[in-house]
Enzyme design. Sequence first.
Site, PDB file in Angstrom:
ATOM      1  N   GLU A   1      88.618  -1.500  18.744  1.00 30.51           N
ATOM      2  CA  GLU A   1      86.885  -1.068  19.289  1.00 30.51           C
ATOM      3  C   GLU A   1      86.624  -0.913  20.709  1.00 30.51           C
ATOM      4  OE1 GLU A   1      87.053  -1.933  16.749  1.00 30.51           O
ATOM      5  OE2 GLU A   1      85.996  -0.457  15.196  1.00 30.51           O
TER       6      GLU A   1
ATOM      7  N   HIS B   1      77.339  -3.423   8.020  1.00 27.18           N
ATOM      8  CA  HIS B   1      76.996  -2.422   7.484  1.00 27.18           C
ATOM      9  C   HIS B   1      75.524  -1.169   8.341  1.00 27.18           C
ATOM     10  CE1 HIS B   1      80.953  -3.647   6.589  1.00 27.18           C
ATOM     11  NE2 HIS B   1      81.377  -2.114   6.247  1.00 27.18           N
TER      12      HIS B   1
END
Lengths: 321, 330
Positions: free
Chosen positions: A58, A125
């Site tokens: 990322e 999540h």
Amino acid sequence: MSVTYLEAIRAAQARALAEDPRVFIYGQDVGAFGGAFKATKNLIAEFPGRVLDAPISEDAMMGLAVGAAIEGLRPIIEMQFADFSTAGFNQIVNQAATLFWRTQVPCPIVIRLPGGGTSGSGPFHSQNMEAVYAHYPGLVVLTPATVEDAYSLLLAAVALEDPVIFCEHKLLYYHLKAEALPNEALPLGKARLAREGRDLTIVTYSAMVHEALAVAQELCLEGWEIEVVDLRSVKPLDTDTVMASVARTGRLLCVGESWPWGGVTAEVIARVVSEGFDLLDAPPQRLNAKDTPVPFHPNLWAAHRPTARSIAAAARTLLRS
Amino acid sequence: MLLARVAEEKIASLYRAGKIHGGVFLGRGQEALSVAAGLALRKSDVFAPLIRDGAGRLAFGEPLIDAVRTYLGSRLGPMRGRDGNVHRGYPREGYLPMISHLGAMISVVNGVLFARRMKGIPDVVGLASVGDGATSTGSFHEGLNQAAVERLPLVLLIANNQYAYSTPNHRQFACRDLADKAAGYGVTCHTIDGTDFMECLRVLPAVVARAREGGGPQMVVARLLRLCGHGEHDDAGYIAPEFKTSALGRDCLHVAEEQMMQEQAVNAAELEAWRTETMEKVERVIARVQREPAPDPFQEDWRAIQTAHLVEVSASANPVDSRAPGAPQP
Ligand SMILES: Cc1ncc(C[n+]2csc(CCOP(=O)(O)OP(=O)(O)O)c2C)c(N)n1
Ligand SMILES: [Mg+2]
């Protein structure tokens, strides 16, 4: 023919790729696989070389986006889940968000964050990241609640010269449907009156807009008229629309799915209290998730975030105060 | 090299005289490597220098006055007082202004290279400079791996000056040699003596050429020693004396001077004249910048985004205080 929130996001990206050769998409599994949620389904076939799988990096994904933006391209970065953007946090807040201010070179990047709780997703999540990013100067933070807004705001985000944190809500991906996609562009930074009323204002954004609308419907049967303001954009925050609504109703409840400390609901209340204290007939209230990580089990999950039930209870108390 | 050394010495003395806001970071001992890197690049290439690359910046084409203006906080400098010292550049010209976070510039260079490839601009090389300490960051790993996956023309230059601030190599990494890391990414590595000017001048252009010809990312590890504190606030008492007397501790500027005299490219008198000329040049630039205006908080637009109508005007933001340092006195 109806379109889902997810399809709107895919369609907006397809249109951006078709209309602007500078646009490309970079993210994990976005290529032939079409993305973890299929937000980039088939785009690689339509736009070869412009939809690229990224390594699970990322930080480097965001760094690459900044370099490409400097060169005049318009990257769309898909974070597989909003939660993982923390691994690219440094490049977002220190590189992308400071570039324009430091150098006068704009940094047009859209960072798509599939966020928000869904039952069974658990602590890693499910997160809502809007408040964290809104805290940093140099970023625009959008939180579409409807299919139409997901489409229009994403197109507006790609067209913008500044880095945009685009908060998509996973709970809305498949269930939320619209008849057709809008044609006209949407001005950024303007909130929407999702429902008019005169007794109480609920200010919210993203998936909580739908909970708030359900509450407004329910309380309508009890004779209350609830106004619902959908912020659409949390940064900038459309204080004028909020203030105008509070001026009409005199009562304010802010609802957010993210954690209570600081954040969007705190910001809205701080502004209304300091700039519009006289408009208030009762102390403004807010409702957020509990101050714990997001739980996995549906029983716990449903009790962790605000729901139509808890919002209705808070609204009733405020209406009677 | 000489210009960088002289300019940095002068800036260090201004720092000691209390005339500089913030820190001062010198490239003493690293000029040979840095200048060779800057010279190996074309103006159309991409360069992401780090704190010890004053020499490389000049070689890449940065005017001396930009460095001085950024250190002294002149409003006319490239960063206009918004950022200082080593944080300067022109991103659109492939000269990237570093952020402090170590390793973070590598993937930005990748992005520029990636974009140029997408735009069909051929023959570009990007060089990112890091230290031994930065090799321990996640960004270093992610950036180098990304360059390898995309097969980008990246040259990753590692100046192993034995220390990261006070931390010696053995507390920084456990591999035998930093060069061993390259294999793990599928990247070629070149090891050089960073104190040897001629070697730097020989190897870096060859490495840059390899990247330019499509050889994929190249890593270079240069051995040297930091001949100064981490910054000018630091007396570097922790540097092992053995290092200072070893070959690593040679001053690359002296080595370069000797090498050039051996080649009879220059004699001692000419070197002396260069030095005097350089001092005068540096002093002229500093004197000029010292007369330049400081940034003015009243004229500052305080705007962090390009899109003016999306700027938030918050009632709770701090109003500009006329007593702030640097503000015009009433
Ligand atoms: C991510 C990050 N952590 C910590 C620092 C603070 N810091 C600045 S320079 C430095 C040492 C860097 O050492 P090295 O990479 O070997 O470069 P050198 O200073 O030796 O040239 C540290 C720890 C930083 N800038 N970035
Ligand atoms: Mg070091």
